[in-house]
Design an enzyme around this catalytic site. Structure first.
Site, PDB file in Angstrom:
ATOM      1  N   ASN A  23     -79.591  16.616  39.100  1.00  0.00           N
ATOM      2  CA  ASN A  23     -80.822  16.089  38.509  1.00  0.00           C
ATOM      3  C   ASN A  23     -80.987  16.556  37.067  1.00  0.00           C
ATOM      4  O   ASN A  23     -81.416  15.786  36.201  1.00  0.00           O
ATOM      5  CB  ASN A  23     -82.031  16.527  39.343  1.00  0.00           C
ATOM      6  CG  ASN A  23     -82.162  15.752  40.642  1.00  0.00           C
ATOM      7  OD1 ASN A  23     -81.725  14.616  40.747  1.00  0.00           O
ATOM      8  ND2 ASN A  23     -82.774  16.382  41.641  1.00  0.00           N
ATOM      9  N   GLU A  58     -82.993  17.225  49.241  1.00  0.00           N
ATOM     10  CA  GLU A  58     -81.583  16.917  49.452  1.00  0.00           C
ATOM     11  C   GLU A  58     -81.077  17.403  50.799  1.00  0.00           C
ATOM     12  O   GLU A  58     -79.872  17.517  51.030  1.00  0.00           O
ATOM     13  CB  GLU A  58     -80.735  17.539  48.327  1.00  0.00           C
ATOM     14  CG  GLU A  58     -80.641  19.058  48.353  1.00  0.00           C
ATOM     15  CD  GLU A  58     -81.787  19.753  47.645  1.00  0.00           C
ATOM     16  OE1 GLU A  58     -81.634  20.950  47.310  1.00  0.00           O
ATOM     17  OE2 GLU A  58     -82.840  19.119  47.413  1.00  0.00           O
TER      18      GLU A  58
END
Length: 378
Positions: free
Chosen positions: A250, A285
């Site tokens: 990210n 995640e």
């Protein structure tokens, strides 16, 4: 005309033909009875207005009906207009046949309008009304017995009757259309409500990003599978998966790239798992798998297959870099609670992270295992 409307008219056409057959049979029976009954050696009253007598009237009805049966096979699309016209023909025949014996038979001129109402159509209703009035006027001019049978008052009564019946028919059609539209709106609202309910239910069951089950649905499945295990002693394993170094993905490539990686991870899980297994996004995640119908060894091998498949995949959204996962797996033990089961699996996940990541850790096996004998996900 739509196909459903066309098929509906065909159904009505058949029933109207049946009615005409019954009406012809009744008229034939009555005419034969009148023919046999004599008062003082002569026919009942003055006989029929029909030029050739009762037999010709019955024959005319029979021939018109046989012609209608032929036309029914070759002119189905416009056959409803033919049946409306036949109603007028029958009414005229009955009036000419029994007019002197039974007064007021001109009420039969309403028959075409009644038949037209069966089709629930304004155009057919207007056709019946105009046909009836114009034909009646023509008959009064051209057929002398017809004029004799119906005087001025009868003429006024017939015009009023046909127009009145037509207006009542229009009111019925208007009310029927209102009811039909109300029903359509109600059905549409019900369908929309059902679709909204399904959409709401799906939204509450699935994770919108990955398409996997969400955390709440995972909890529901886990409860059900534990109950099943307690009853039937079926094998059940829980695996907790976490994408390694996901924060750096990210940070380096943006959250959109991270979302695409999560979706690819979900597709891989759906590809490799059987329909008896449950995959869910636990949060962020992190994913959870409920593996059923397999031994601990088989489930461990399946997780190794998933890990290797993911590790060998290059993701174009992150410059063709590879992504790895760490996995912790435990077998459910009788009497164990859901929270305790997850904590044990999560502890093995933490051990996988602590000992180098990109590995599957469970009480059965720890660290990398040789999965060369396991076939690729199909």
């Amino acid at each position: 005309m739509t196909l459903s409307r066309y098929n509906n008219n065909n159904s009505w056409n058949r029933w109207v033909l049946y009615f005409y057959w019954v009406l012809s049979t009744v008229v034939l029976t009555i005419t034969e009875c009148i023919h046999l009954v004599r008062f003082g050696g002569k026919a009942w009253h003055e006989g029929p207005l029909f030029p050739e007598g009762y037999g010709s009237a019955s024959l005319s009805m029979l021939l018109s009906l046989l012609l209608a049966e032929v036309l029914y096979r070759y002119m189905k699309r416009y056959f409803d207009y033919i049946l409306i016209t036949m109603g007028l023909v029958y009414a005229v025949i009955v009036m000419l046949t029994f007019g002197r014996e039974v007064h007021g038979l001109y009420i039969g001129l309403d028959l075409p309008i009644i038949v037209a109402l069966f089709y629930f159509s304004h155009s057919r209703l207007w056709f019946a009304a105009v046909l009836t009035l114009s034909s009646y006027m023509a008959l009064r001019v051209m057929v002398e017995p017809f004029k004799t049978y119906t005087g001025l008052l009868d003429l006024i009564a017939i015009i009023g009757m046909v127009m009145g019946t037509s207006l009542v028919g229009l009111a019925i059609l208007k009310r029927g259309n209102e009811l039909q539209h109300a029903l359509e709106r109600a059905v549409t609202s019900e369908i929309e409500a059902f679709a909204d309910a399904v959409a709401t239910q799906n939204a509450s069951k699935y994770d919108h990003l990955t398409g996997l089950y969400n955390h709440i649905t995972y909890q529901e499945y886990l409860t059900a599978l534990i109950q099943q295990h307690e009853i039937y002693q079926l094998p059940l394993q829980l695996a907790v998966l976490d994408i390694d170094n996901f924060k750096s993905i990210n940070d380096s490539f943006g959250h959109h790239a991270g979302d695409l990686v999560l979706r690819e991870m979900a597709l891989l899980l759906q590809e490799c798992l059987s329909t008896e297994d449950v995959a869910a996004r636990y949060g962020g995640e992190e994913f959870v798998l409920l593996l059923t119908g397999k031994s601990t060894e088989q489930s461990h091998q399946l997780l190794e297959k998933i890990r290797e498949k993911l590790a060998s995949t290059a993701f174009s959204v992150i410059m063709h870099q590879r992504v790895t996962i760490s996995v912790g797996m435990v077998e459910y033990q009788a009497g164990q609670g859901k929270d305790d089961l997850f904590q044990r699996a999560d502890a093995y996940l933490y051990e996988a992270k602590r000992t180098g990541k990109n590995r599957v850790v469970s009480p059965h096996r720890k660290g990398h295992e040789d999965a060369s004998q396991i076939s690729e996900c199909s």
